[in-house]
Motif scaffolding. Structure first.
Motif, PDB file in Angstrom:
ATOM      1  N   ALA A 170     -18.276  19.345  36.144  1.00 16.44           N
ATOM      2  CA  ALA A 170     -16.972  19.088  35.531  1.00 16.44           C
ATOM      3  C   ALA A 170     -15.913  19.869  36.291  1.00 16.44           C
ATOM      4  O   ALA A 170     -16.200  20.912  36.885  1.00 16.44           O
ATOM      5  CB  ALA A 170     -16.979  19.480  34.054  1.00 16.44           C
ATOM      6  N   GLY A 171     -14.692  19.344  36.287  1.00 13.36           N
ATOM      7  CA  GLY A 171     -13.582  20.012  36.962  1.00 13.36           C
ATOM      8  C   GLY A 171     -12.275  19.721  36.272  1.00 13.36           C
ATOM      9  O   GLY A 171     -12.249  19.207  35.145  1.00 13.36           O
ATOM     10  N   GLY A 172     -11.192  20.036  36.965  1.00  7.13           N
ATOM     11  CA  GLY A 172      -9.888  19.843  36.366  1.00  7.13           C
ATOM     12  C   GLY A 172      -9.531  18.393  36.121  1.00  7.13           C
ATOM     13  O   GLY A 172      -8.721  18.085  35.247  1.00  7.13           O
ATOM     14  N   MET A 173     -10.134  17.464  36.889  1.00  5.66           N
ATOM     15  CA  MET A 173      -9.807  16.053  36.737  1.00  5.66           C
ATOM     16  C   MET A 173     -10.720  15.333  35.752  1.00  5.66           C
ATOM     17  O   MET A 173     -10.360  14.263  35.263  1.00  5.66           O
ATOM     18  CB  MET A 173      -9.900  15.357  38.103  1.00  5.66           C
ATOM     19  CG  MET A 173      -8.845  15.803  39.091  1.00  5.66           C
ATOM     20  SD  MET A 173      -7.190  15.396  38.531  1.00  5.66           S
ATOM     21  CE  MET A 173      -7.315  13.625  38.406  1.00  5.66           C
ATOM     22  N   GLY A 174     -11.893  15.863  35.481  1.00  2.00           N
ATOM     23  CA  GLY A 174     -12.801  15.185  34.562  1.00  2.00           C
ATOM     24  C   GLY A 174     -14.229  15.629  34.761  1.00  2.00           C
ATOM     25  O   GLY A 174     -14.500  16.689  35.336  1.00  2.00           O
ATOM     26  N   LYS A 175     -15.178  14.808  34.301  1.00  2.00           N
ATOM     27  CA  LYS A 175     -16.601  15.101  34.400  1.00  2.00           C
ATOM     28  C   LYS A 175     -17.276  14.092  35.328  1.00  2.00           C
ATOM     29  O   LYS A 175     -16.821  12.960  35.470  1.00  2.00           O
ATOM     30  CB  LYS A 175     -17.267  15.046  33.013  1.00  2.00           C
ATOM     31  CG  LYS A 175     -16.776  16.114  32.048  1.00  2.00           C
ATOM     32  CD  LYS A 175     -17.514  16.025  30.707  1.00  2.00           C
ATOM     33  CE  LYS A 175     -17.050  17.104  29.739  1.00  2.00           C
ATOM     34  NZ  LYS A 175     -17.768  17.043  28.436  1.00  2.00           N
ATOM     35  N   VAL A 176     -18.373  14.527  35.939  1.00  2.00           N
ATOM     36  CA  VAL A 176     -19.112  13.688  36.879  1.00  2.00           C
ATOM     37  C   VAL A 176     -20.543  13.521  36.362  1.00  2.00           C
ATOM     38  O   VAL A 176     -21.191  14.506  35.988  1.00  2.00           O
ATOM     39  CB  VAL A 176     -19.122  14.296  38.292  1.00  2.00           C
ATOM     40  CG1 VAL A 176     -19.801  13.342  39.276  1.00  2.00           C
ATOM     41  CG2 VAL A 176     -17.706  14.598  38.751  1.00  2.00           C
ATOM     42  N   TYR A 177     -21.018  12.275  36.354  1.00  2.31           N
ATOM     43  CA  TYR A 177     -22.349  11.957  35.839  1.00  2.31           C
ATOM     44  C   TYR A 177     -23.168  11.244  36.904  1.00  2.31           C
ATOM     45  O   TYR A 177     -22.633  10.622  37.829  1.00  2.31           O
ATOM     46  CB  TYR A 177     -22.242  11.054  34.602  1.00  2.31           C
ATOM     47  CG  TYR A 177     -21.484  11.666  33.452  1.00  2.31           C
ATOM     48  CD1 TYR A 177     -22.113  12.501  32.534  1.00  2.31           C
ATOM     49  CD2 TYR A 177     -20.115  11.414  33.271  1.00  2.31           C
ATOM     50  CE1 TYR A 177     -21.414  13.059  31.475  1.00  2.31           C
ATOM     51  CE2 TYR A 177     -19.407  11.975  32.219  1.00  2.31           C
ATOM     52  CZ  TYR A 177     -20.079  12.803  31.320  1.00  2.31           C
ATOM     53  OH  TYR A 177     -19.385  13.359  30.276  1.00  2.31           O
TER      54      TYR A 177
END
Length: 602
Positions: free
Chosen positions: A37-44
């Motif tokens: 996860a980061g400032g722009m969103g989450k990664v799956y």
């Protein structure tokens, strides 16, 4: 995460199980794990129908609510889909109009440059040259698509077995227009911004060249070129001060210095950058071997290549479903799949309501209820939910185990027999325990040991031995270890001795690396900012036989574990100047003699 260790479910920690607030599907992509996860969103992590892993970035809802962000995001995704470079992660799917925007890229099995440097230290010069040349090629195709990355930083560079991959190009441009920027949200990472970006001036392709120079300095030294600290302080230094390149190897100095020019027009072009890498490599062509990365980083790639399988669609239950169980696909009579209906396990899961358990009570007056019709088939682009053959227990999507079913009469008889056996056994056990207890009291009264107590009785009557005290540290300041010389931690006084072979415990090899003794010795390069101590050296298990000098900078620390049981802590204080007649490292050395068991490691 260096060398991610398997968690209790057997999956590497880089693949995080989905939590309660994570979705299970995104537009037909069935999610297998969370990557970060980061400032722009989450990664799956998910899979295509052909079984290829993909990374799906789900944008934060706050950005999705901004119309200008959506407009720019759609524009950048269209441009990004035209980027087909060898050193970029291609965008293969996206939804810019949905309730929550997302995009899917090819999954790259490798750590980010940021993770690799934090876990294993700076990269060798040869690896940095190949890294920068690959990133320059990536920028060439990104800029050719009309995109300025704007947020090129170590965490947006993935290290794969065949070279780097630049990711997240163009997203910062969409985020830069959102109204959130007016409420204290900063787009971009301060330590890797360009002066014109920090000052709010026009951003061009040259902005990415400045960031490329910062990434090169970070990869070669392990530290940002303009230091760390508060955002305001770092941005001020970027705009008004010169970078600290004292730790950058000489072969990289010209490349980094030219990229970090304050004037965008003075920065080199991409062809010039590749030419500088070739010149520093002393070859006309940069050849990328399979082992272009140090072995510990390559091991991280192996861990990430073992991605968990996608979540399996559970079959209908054999017995009445337990409370809370909701199957995701109906059972229908076998029939050849048509073009309009994807095979089970692909695309969004249709709603399913079970009607009767497998063994219903006789109800002759009620005909069987039909299954509900599945939901309409998804479009081919979104039909991306690959179903594996097995999901390990405990991972999201794994079906709950069911106890075997028994007939009522037989089960009652077995339960009754078990109760009788337990009652008889418990009575006998209680009798033996009470008898032994009475005998023990009598023997203890006579000064004896209770029968059958063994070591337990002895342990109760003896005090616990105290732990062995840590040895006192012995410090040696300003030791100049010359290339071709070695140190033996048991020597007093400890002085460098000539030679690289024999019974040494630490040597400075003429190949420009520190070397541990061949029998039972290990080195551990501590992370920047990690406090060196006897406890840290005992606990850290990132063992290596060698540590290359180009990974070291002033203040970095190395643990030395010897087969004789001694522990040393090296603190780098400096290096020989270029005009010196000898090549040496200046070290502060702290030694704890006989701190561990000989030849036992930790």
């Amino acid at each position: 995460m260096s060398g991610q260790q398997p968690d209790r479910d057997g999956f590497p920690q880089v693949f995080q199980p989905l939590s309660g607030d994570d979705p299970t599907t995104i537009a037909g992509y069935r999610l297998a794990a969370k990557l970060g996860a980061g400032g722009m969103g989450k990664v799956y992590l998910s899979y295509t129908p052909g079984g290829r892993p993909v990374a799906i970035k789900v944008i934060r809802p706050e950005f999705g609510e901004d119309p200008e962000f959506r407009r720019r995001f759609a524009q950048e995704v269209q441009s990004a889909q035209r980027v087909q470079g060898l050193f970029t992660a291609p965008v293969i799917d996206a939804d810019t109009d949905g309730a929550q925007p997302w995009l899917a890229t090819a999954y790259v099995p490798g750590p980010s440059l940021a993770d690799a440097v934090v876990a294993h230290g700076a990269l060798p010069v040869e690896a940095v040259l190949l890294l920068i040349a690959g990133m320059a090629e990536a920028l060439h195709v990104i800029h050719g698509a009309g995109i300025v990355h704007r947020d090129l930083k170590p965490s947006n560079v993935l290290l794969a077995a065949d070279g780097p991959r630049v990711i997240d190009f163009g997203i910062a441009y969409a985020a830069d227009a959102t109204s959130l920027t007016g409420s204290g949200v900063t787009i971009g990472t301060p330590s890797f911004m360009a002066p014109e970006q920090a000052a709010g001036r026009r951003v061009t392709a040259a902005t990415d060249i400045f960031a490329l120079g910062q990434v090169a300095a970070y990869a070669a030294t392990g530290s940002p070129a303009f230091g760390e600290g508060t955002s305001h302080g770092v941005l001020y230094r970027i705009v008004h001060e010169e970078p600290d390149l004292s730790g950058v190897p000489a072969r990289l100095t010209e490349l980094v210095t030219r990229c970090l020019a304050k004037d965008p027009d003075a920065r080199p072009s991409i062809p010039e950058i590749i030419a500088l890498c070739q010149a520093a490599n002393a070859e006309t062509v940069l050849r990328r071997p399979e082992d272009w990365l140090p072995a510990p980083v390559a091991a991280d790639i192996t861990v990430r290549a073992a991605a968990p399988a996608p979540v399996q669609t559970p079959p209908p239950p054999a017995a009445a479903p337990s409370v809370g169980y909701t199957p995701t696909a109906p059972v229908r009579p076998a029939a050849p799949p048509s073009a309009a209906t994807p095979p089970p396990g692909y695309g969004p899961a249709p709603a399913y309501q079970p009607t009767q358990p497998r063994r219903p009570q006789p109800q002759p007056q009620q005909p069987p209820q039909p299954y509900r019709t599945p939901a309409p088939a998804p479009s081919p682009m979104h039909a991306h939910a690959y179903a594996p053959t097995h999901v390990p227990p405990g991972y999201p999507g794994a079906p709950a185990p069911r106890p075997p079913q028994r007939s009522g009469r037989r089960g009652a008889l077995v339960a009754l027999a078990a109760a009788l056996v337990f009652t008889v056994g418990a009575g006998g056990t209680a009798y033996v325990m009470l008898k032994d207890k009475d005998q023990g009291k009598g023997q203890q009264a006579q000064g004896g040991t209770p029968s059958g107590s063994g070591n337990a009785g002895a342990g109760q009557n003896s005090s616990k031995p105290s732990a062995k005290a840590d040895p006192k540290p012995v410090e040696y300041k300003g030791v100049n270890l010359t290339a071709g010389y070695h140190l033996t931690l048991s020597d007093e006084p400890m002085r460098p001795q000539q030679g690289e072979d024999g019974g040494y415990e630490l040597s400075y090899d003429t190949g420009s690396y520190l070397d541990a003794e061949s029998e039972g010795g290990q080195l551990v390069l501590l992370d920047p900012g990690q406090e060196g101590s006897l406890a840290a050296c005992r606990a850290d298990t990132r063992f290596s036989q060698t540590v290359y000098v180009n990974k070291l900078s002033k203040g970095r620390q190395v643990c030395v574990i010897t087969g004789a049981g001694h522990v040393g802590l090296l603190t780098v204080q400096g290096f020989s100047p270029e005009d010196s007649t000898s090549k040496y490292i200046t070290l502060d050395v702290t030694v704890w003699r006989n701190a561990i068991s000989p030849a036992s490691g930790h």
